[in-house]
Design a protein around this motif. Structure first.
Motif, mmCIF file in Angstrom:
data_model
loop_
_atom_site.group_PDB
_atom_site.id
_atom_site.type_symbol
_atom_site.label_atom_id
_atom_site.label_comp_id
_atom_site.label_asym_id
_atom_site.label_seq_id
_atom_site.Cartn_x
_atom_site.Cartn_y
_atom_site.Cartn_z
ATOM 1 N N PHE A 189 -13.534 -20.701 5.213
ATOM 2 C CA PHE A 189 -14.517 -19.794 4.621
ATOM 3 C C PHE A 189 -15.039 -18.840 5.689
ATOM 4 C CE2 PHE A 189 -15.025 -23.933 2.451
ATOM 5 C CZ PHE A 189 -14.625 -23.565 1.175
ATOM 6 N N GLN A 190 -15.750 -17.830 5.247
ATOM 7 C CA GLN A 190 -16.435 -16.973 6.210
ATOM 8 C C GLN A 190 -17.494 -17.817 6.920
ATOM 9 O OE1 GLN A 190 -19.623 -14.075 5.108
ATOM 10 N NE2 GLN A 190 -18.108 -12.539 5.715
ATOM 11 N N GLY A 191 -17.276 -18.081 8.199
ATOM 12 C CA GLY A 191 -18.246 -18.826 8.991
ATOM 13 C C GLY A 191 -18.229 -20.332 8.818
ATOM 14 N N SER A 192 -17.269 -20.862 8.062
ATOM 15 C CA SER A 192 -17.257 -22.307 7.843
ATOM 16 C C SER A 192 -15.835 -22.762 7.532
ATOM 17 C CB SER A 192 -18.211 -22.674 6.699
ATOM 18 O OG SER A 192 -18.375 -24.082 6.614
ATOM 19 N N ILE A 193 -15.708 -24.055 7.257
ATOM 20 C CA ILE A 193 -14.418 -24.649 6.888
ATOM 21 C C ILE A 193 -14.642 -25.583 5.705
ATOM 22 C CG2 ILE A 193 -13.422 -24.485 9.200
ATOM 23 C CD1 ILE A 193 -14.111 -27.472 9.573
ATOM 24 N N ARG A 207 -14.881 -28.969 3.396
ATOM 25 C CA ARG A 207 -15.401 -30.317 3.606
ATOM 26 C C ARG A 207 -14.249 -31.293 3.790
ATOM 27 N NH1 ARG A 207 -19.754 -31.593 -1.059
ATOM 28 N NH2 ARG A 207 -19.499 -33.660 -0.109
ATOM 29 N N HIS A 261 -10.728 -34.276 9.038
ATOM 30 C CA HIS A 261 -11.236 -33.130 9.791
ATOM 31 C C HIS A 261 -10.226 -32.610 10.803
ATOM 32 C CE1 HIS A 261 -14.296 -30.550 11.658
ATOM 33 N NE2 HIS A 261 -13.825 -30.971 12.819
ATOM 34 N N HIS A 286 -8.638 -30.600 3.894
ATOM 35 C CA HIS A 286 -9.686 -30.640 2.871
ATOM 36 C C HIS A 286 -9.263 -31.627 1.788
ATOM 37 C CE1 HIS A 286 -12.823 -29.331 0.160
ATOM 38 N NE2 HIS A 286 -11.934 -28.941 -0.743
ATOM 39 N N GLU A 330 -12.746 -14.853 11.969
ATOM 40 C CA GLU A 330 -13.035 -16.289 12.079
ATOM 41 C C GLU A 330 -12.630 -16.832 13.441
ATOM 42 O OE1 GLU A 330 -15.003 -17.464 9.664
ATOM 43 O OE2 GLU A 330 -14.754 -15.380 9.033
ATOM 44 N N ASP A 354 -9.971 -23.917 -0.314
ATOM 45 C CA ASP A 354 -11.115 -24.448 0.435
ATOM 46 C C ASP A 354 -10.755 -24.872 1.852
ATOM 47 O OD1 ASP A 354 -12.695 -23.984 -1.732
ATOM 48 O OD2 ASP A 354 -12.990 -26.082 -2.281
ATOM 49 N N ASN A 377 -16.261 -18.032 13.969
ATOM 50 C CA ASN A 377 -16.453 -19.250 13.181
ATOM 51 C C ASN A 377 -16.727 -20.432 14.118
ATOM 52 O OD1 ASN A 377 -15.835 -21.699 11.636
ATOM 53 N ND2 ASN A 377 -15.057 -20.311 10.062
ATOM 54 N N PHE A 414 -16.556 -23.521 13.865
ATOM 55 C CA PHE A 414 -15.686 -24.679 13.737
ATOM 56 C C PHE A 414 -14.299 -24.453 14.306
ATOM 57 C CE2 PHE A 414 -18.826 -24.949 10.360
ATOM 58 C CZ PHE A 414 -19.276 -26.257 10.471
#
Length: 213
Positions: A154-158, A160, A168, A132, A201, A151, A205, A207
């Motif tokens: 996250f719940q359901g995400s990663i 930016r 990435h 990140h 996750e 960061d 998740n 990702f």
């Protein structure tokens, strides 16, 4: 170790108050702003602030660091030195995100993989988790299986990775090789949004879920 999540700034960033129940010594993780709200929480819990901990250098996580640390006369610890350029560029970040003037600072101690931070009688393990940002760190309390991941996840995400020096592939590696091996039952406080567990996750998740077949 006890904790209290204090959402701050228009980005609803999860600033966290962590403290040792034996000594009542406390750390604030990622004071992005709204320091009067943070100070009120410290007073309500009856704890003594001894340090400010930073996961990374983005404005919504560090914007209130300088005044809080100065008023409490406590050191600023973290993140990894690779995020120095973010902290040095707080004025530009403020202009980019429409924040008011933010006071600059220099951390008293940079962190790296394998370091430890004491909060009273409790120990936080430091994990270097770039992606990140290049200098992102995670704080892990092994006894209570609680991670402060900023960061990264996250719940359901990663997090930016389209900001300067984000990456990435590096972020995915940090999550799968740095965080998930800690165990499915580890709960984590993300930089934004609700808490989750690494196991949840890994299962859901999109990702970073375990590959099937």
């Amino acid at each position: 170790m006890k904790y209290r999540i204090i959402p701050v700034t228009p980005f609803q960033q999860n600033c966290t108050l962590l403290w040792c129940e034996q000594t009542m010594e406390a750390a604030v993780v990622d004071p992005g702003g709204d320091i009067e709200r943070i100070k009120a929480a410290i007073k309500e819990e009856g704890v003594k602030l001894t340090q400010v901990l930073l996961t990374h250098g983005h404005l919504d996580h560090v914007g209130g660091t300088a005044p809080l640390a100065r008023e409490a006369d406590v050191p600023v610890i973290g993140p990894h030195k690779e995020d120095a350029f973010w902290i040095d560029g707080l004025d530009q970040q403020s202009a980019m995100f429409g924040f008011g003037k933010v006071e600059g600072f220099t951390p008293d101690r940079w962190l790296d993989e394998g370091d430890r931070v004491s909060v009273g009688n409790e120990q936080l393990e430091v994990l270097f988790c770039p992606g990140h940002t290049p200098g992102h760190v995670v704080f892990y309390h092994r006894q209570s299986k609680l991670a402060q991941v900023g960061d990264v996840l996250f719940q359901g995400s990663i997090g930016r990775t389209d900001f300067p020096r984000g990456d990435h592939a590096t972020l995915i590696q940090s999550i799968r090789e740095g965080l998930f091996p800690l165990g499915d039952d580890v709960r984590f406080i993300p930089g934004h949004g609700p808490m989750s567990t690494f196991g949840e996750e890994r299962r859901t998740n999109p990702f970073v879920a375990d590959r099937r077949g």
